[in-house]
Motif scaffolding. Structure first.
Motif, PDB file in Angstrom:
ATOM      1  N   VAL A 165      -8.435   9.486  -8.426  1.00  0.00           N
ATOM      2  CA  VAL A 165      -7.798   9.074  -9.396  1.00  0.00           C
ATOM      3  C   VAL A 165      -7.795   9.935 -10.597  1.00  0.00           C
ATOM      4  O   VAL A 165      -8.989  10.611 -10.935  1.00  0.00           O
ATOM      5  CB  VAL A 165      -8.506   7.619  -9.884  1.00  0.00           C
ATOM      6  N   ALA A 166      -6.949  10.316 -11.389  1.00  0.00           N
ATOM      7  CA  ALA A 166      -7.053  11.259 -12.443  1.00  0.00           C
ATOM      8  C   ALA A 166      -7.693  10.595 -13.870  1.00  0.00           C
ATOM      9  O   ALA A 166      -7.677   9.199 -13.840  1.00  0.00           O
ATOM     10  CB  ALA A 166      -5.607  11.635 -13.235  1.00  0.00           C
ATOM     11  N   LEU A 167      -8.381  11.303 -14.428  1.00  0.00           N
ATOM     12  CA  LEU A 167      -9.377  10.789 -15.515  1.00  0.00           C
ATOM     13  C   LEU A 167      -8.338   9.991 -16.553  1.00  0.00           C
ATOM     14  O   LEU A 167      -8.800   8.905 -17.091  1.00  0.00           O
ATOM     15  CB  LEU A 167     -10.003  11.925 -16.168  1.00  0.00           C
ATOM     16  N   ASP A 168      -7.089  10.310 -16.850  1.00  0.00           N
ATOM     17  CA  ASP A 168      -6.317   9.723 -17.889  1.00  0.00           C
ATOM     18  C   ASP A 168      -5.976   8.702 -17.290  1.00  0.00           C
ATOM     19  O   ASP A 168      -5.855   7.251 -17.959  1.00  0.00           O
ATOM     20  CB  ASP A 168      -5.015  10.597 -18.139  1.00  0.00           C
ATOM     21  N   ASP A 169      -5.699   8.513 -15.972  1.00  0.00           N
ATOM     22  CA  ASP A 169      -5.328   6.785 -15.496  1.00  0.00           C
ATOM     23  C   ASP A 169      -6.404   6.239 -15.441  1.00  0.00           C
ATOM     24  O   ASP A 169      -6.365   4.786 -15.434  1.00  0.00           O
ATOM     25  CB  ASP A 169      -4.886   6.912 -14.026  1.00  0.00           C
ATOM     26  N   TYR A 170      -7.775   6.619 -15.057  1.00  0.00           N
ATOM     27  CA  TYR A 170      -8.969   5.597 -15.284  1.00  0.00           C
ATOM     28  C   TYR A 170      -9.161   5.326 -16.540  1.00  0.00           C
ATOM     29  O   TYR A 170      -9.649   3.857 -16.852  1.00  0.00           O
ATOM     30  CB  TYR A 170     -10.253   6.677 -14.676  1.00  0.00           C
ATOM     31  N   ILE A 171      -9.025   6.211 -17.529  1.00  0.00           N
ATOM     32  CA  ILE A 171      -9.374   5.762 -18.864  1.00  0.00           C
ATOM     33  C   ILE A 171      -8.182   4.594 -19.361  1.00  0.00           C
ATOM     34  O   ILE A 171      -8.717   3.574 -19.977  1.00  0.00           O
ATOM     35  CB  ILE A 171      -9.225   6.758 -19.831  1.00  0.00           C
ATOM     36  N   ALA A 172      -6.893   4.865 -19.091  1.00  0.00           N
ATOM     37  CA  ALA A 172      -5.844   3.874 -19.359  1.00  0.00           C
ATOM     38  C   ALA A 172      -6.009   2.439 -18.658  1.00  0.00           C
ATOM     39  O   ALA A 172      -5.940   1.396 -19.308  1.00  0.00           O
ATOM     40  CB  ALA A 172      -4.560   4.472 -18.878  1.00  0.00           C
ATOM     41  N   ALA A 173      -6.815   2.525 -17.425  1.00  0.00           N
ATOM     42  CA  ALA A 173      -7.001   1.282 -16.710  1.00  0.00           C
ATOM     43  C   ALA A 173      -8.388   0.699 -17.406  1.00  0.00           C
ATOM     44  O   ALA A 173      -8.130  -0.712 -17.708  1.00  0.00           O
ATOM     45  CB  ALA A 173      -7.530   1.667 -15.369  1.00  0.00           C
ATOM     46  N   GLN A 174      -9.225   1.292 -17.787  1.00  0.00           N
ATOM     47  CA  GLN A 174     -10.395   0.686 -18.705  1.00  0.00           C
ATOM     48  C   GLN A 174      -9.828   0.173 -19.992  1.00  0.00           C
ATOM     49  O   GLN A 174     -10.459  -0.953 -20.332  1.00  0.00           O
ATOM     50  CB  GLN A 174     -11.261   1.814 -19.044  1.00  0.00           C
ATOM     51  N   GLN A 175      -8.807   0.839 -20.766  1.00  0.00           N
ATOM     52  CA  GLN A 175      -8.259   0.189 -21.854  1.00  0.00           C
ATOM     53  C   GLN A 175      -7.585  -0.903 -21.727  1.00  0.00           C
ATOM     54  O   GLN A 175      -7.579  -2.107 -22.478  1.00  0.00           O
ATOM     55  CB  GLN A 175      -7.408   1.378 -22.522  1.00  0.00           C
ATOM     56  N   ARG A 176      -6.951  -1.230 -20.471  1.00  0.00           N
ATOM     57  CA  ARG A 176      -6.146  -2.289 -20.290  1.00  0.00           C
ATOM     58  C   ARG A 176      -7.200  -3.595 -19.958  1.00  0.00           C
ATOM     59  O   ARG A 176      -6.844  -4.680 -20.222  1.00  0.00           O
ATOM     60  CB  ARG A 176      -5.176  -2.115 -19.118  1.00  0.00           C
ATOM     61  N   VAL A 177      -8.300  -3.203 -19.477  1.00  0.00           N
ATOM     62  CA  VAL A 177      -9.150  -4.106 -19.049  1.00  0.00           C
ATOM     63  C   VAL A 177      -9.711  -4.848 -20.468  1.00  0.00           C
ATOM     64  O   VAL A 177      -9.971  -5.998 -20.666  1.00  0.00           O
ATOM     65  CB  VAL A 177     -10.374  -3.407 -18.360  1.00  0.00           C
TER      66      VAL A 177
END
Length: 531
Positions: free
Chosen positions: A348-360
């Protein structure tokens, strides 16, 4: 001849009968051991039976009653444990050949707390490998079947626990949940399960431990009152799980049911929902209205734009895949197909992980606002009733394809179909309860409330399922063995037909479906005879 059906009494009633000496704990434990002997050969829900240990503990419990000693709320009552949670001196297989000889040195916190309340560990129950699938199947002891219909799944990953409780092998159990793993099996078998707010019940002694902030240990039973009792026993910090709050949760009493504000959501927030599931949720809404609750449609438009399953794929993969790779290093060929495929997931790319956390965080804000307007949310657990096991178990590539078929009208894949309904609510960390409800199939609605308000949700769940827990599965359907490996022969239909198979012996059950081997636990605590 009068048939002893005490195995279908709930834990609360059994504790009262033992406390008042109307039944002994030994009688209760033996009734459940006999029930395991009777129905588990058809279900394969139990991995390890702790017969001798349970009977010894039951005799000690009866001595305490006779001596007038102080008794816990679950004194003398047996309970079962998902085989992802440790019981001291007993093998914890975690559903994997990699851990077939792993003997726990201490009780999981949840197990220890039920013991302290007087309850007695009876058996360990089946699960998918590493607790990582919505079907209960593994290469160690094989597939667990639904007690209502042997061709259907009891769900996962706490499917062995749900099947055992629904079939009367246990009045109370411990499961665990990271995506839908106590609530989905409860839905599939018509029992009750609670995923409490993360921070209420420690997960110490559970494997896997990651993603730690999303794993929950939850009680499973046939009555909401048992769930409420178990929650009181299990809650609180243990000095080991840093996610558990040291400050007490909300201590104000739960609201009276009359006047409770309940939002009802079926579609479109969670995508298309099966007609029978929708009807069950509507029936629960009617039951709540009958006792004075205000129930109204509560659309959540923003929810329609967020797929909780996609969030899970990103957040879980980032942490779980490296964790599983370390655990299985050098032994990948011994893993179930599901885990083998999981290990091939891309990084998982860091950008994708951060985006997912923001959606949470966006989801958390959405539900925070929602629970300012409503006291509870009533919605489905899963979009469809329990599905065919052959469609849910991807033991082969064709099986992986077949398992998508029943969900095609609802979601692109079964994992999305089952988890998208629950996934978006997971990230709020709020309490969520799946109570039984009268229905043609053993499906459940879901009651959910704001973080820390589990007492309110238990009352809502109890009121939304009038007489729902009185239906019982027959457990008398014929077993089908079409999924046996080519080298396997048809297994016996009862323990008596196979002298090497004795579920009373405290041994790990032999593998019927894949290799036909008998696997024996190495713990010294394992007994050789029930009586």
């Amino acid at each position: 001849m009068k048939v002893d059906r005490s195995f279908y009494r709930d834990a609360t009633e059994l504790a009262e009968l033992i406390r008042t000496r109307q039944m002994s704990s030994v009688e209760v434990v033996r009734a459940h051991l006999d029930r395991i002997d009777e129905v588990d050969p058809r279900l394969n829900a139990v991995v390890t039976v702790l017969a001798e240990q349970a009977l010894a503990a039951a005799r000690a419990a009866d001595e305490s009653v006779a001596a007038g000693a102080p008794l816990g709320p679950l004194h003398g009552v047996p309970f079962t444990v998902k085989d992802a949670l440790d019981v001291a001196g007993v093998v914890t297989t975690r559903g994997s050949t990699l851990f077939r000889d792993h003997v726990a040195t201490a009780d999981a916190t949840a197990v220890a707390r039920l013991r302290a309340a007087g309850a007695i560990p009876l058996a360990k129950t089946n699960l998918p490998e590493f607790s990582y699938w919505t079907e209960t199947d593994n290469l160690l002891v094989g597939r667990c079947d639904n007690p209502w219909d042997g061709e259907r799944t009891p769900g996962g990953s706490s499917g062995g626990e749900s099947a055992a409780i629904a079939a009367g092998m246990s009045p109370l159990g411990l499961g665990s949940d990271v995506a839908i793993s106590v609530r989905g099996p409860a839905h599939d078998t018509g029992i009750v399960a609670l995923k409490a707010t993360r921070g209420r019940i420690p997960i110490t002694g559970h494997w896997p431990e990651v993603p730690r902030r999303y794993w929950h240990v939850g009680p499973m039973a046939r009555s909401v009152r048992d769930i409420a009792t178990a929650l009181r026993v299990l809650s609180g910090p243990d000095g080991a799980d840093g996610e558990v709050r040291h400050a007490p949760p909300h201590t104000d009493p739960p609201k009276e049911m009359a006047g409770l504000r309940v939002g009802r959501l079926i579609e479109p927030g969670f995508g298309p929902v099966d007609a029978e599931v929708a009807a069950t949720v509507s029936a629960a809404a009617d039951a709540l209205r009958d006792i004075g609750c205000t129930v109204e449609p509560a659309p959540l438009e923003t929810l329609e734009t967020i797929d909780g399953t996609e969030l899970s794929a990103t957040l879980f993969t980032a942490e779980t895949v490296p964790y599983f790779r370390r655990a299985a290093a050098g032994r990948e060929a011994e893993l179930h197909t599901v885990i083998q495929r999981t290990l091939t997931a891309r990084e998982v790319a860091l950008d994708d992980y951060i985006a997912a956390q923001q959606r949470v965080e966006k989801l958390s804000s959405l539900f925070a606002e929602y629970f300012e307007r409503y006291d509870a949310l009533l919605c489905p657990v899963c979009p469809v009733p329990a599905q065919s096991s052959v469609r849910c178990s991807p033991s082969t590539s064709s099986g992986m394809t077949r398992c998508c078929a029943p969900y095609a009208p609802y979601r692109p894949s079964p994992m999305r179909g089952r988890r998208s309904v629950s996934g978006t609510r997971r990230y709020r960390r709020a309490a969520s309860c799946a109570p039984p409800c009268r229905s043609t199939s053993p499906v459940c609605p879901r009651c959910r409330c704001r973080s820390g308000r589990a007492a309110t949700i238990c009352r809502s769940a109890s009121s939304s399922s009038p007489a729902g827990s009185t239906r019982r599965p027959s457990c008398v359907w014929a077993r089908h063995w079409s999924r046996s490996a080519p080298s396997a022969t048809a297994p016996p239909t009862s323990p008596a037909a196979d002298p090497s198979h004795d579920v009373r012996a405290g041994t790990l059950r032999h593998d019927r479906r894949y290799r036909g081997r008998r696997l024996v636990g190495t713990a010294d605590a394992m007994s050789t005879s029930r009586r």
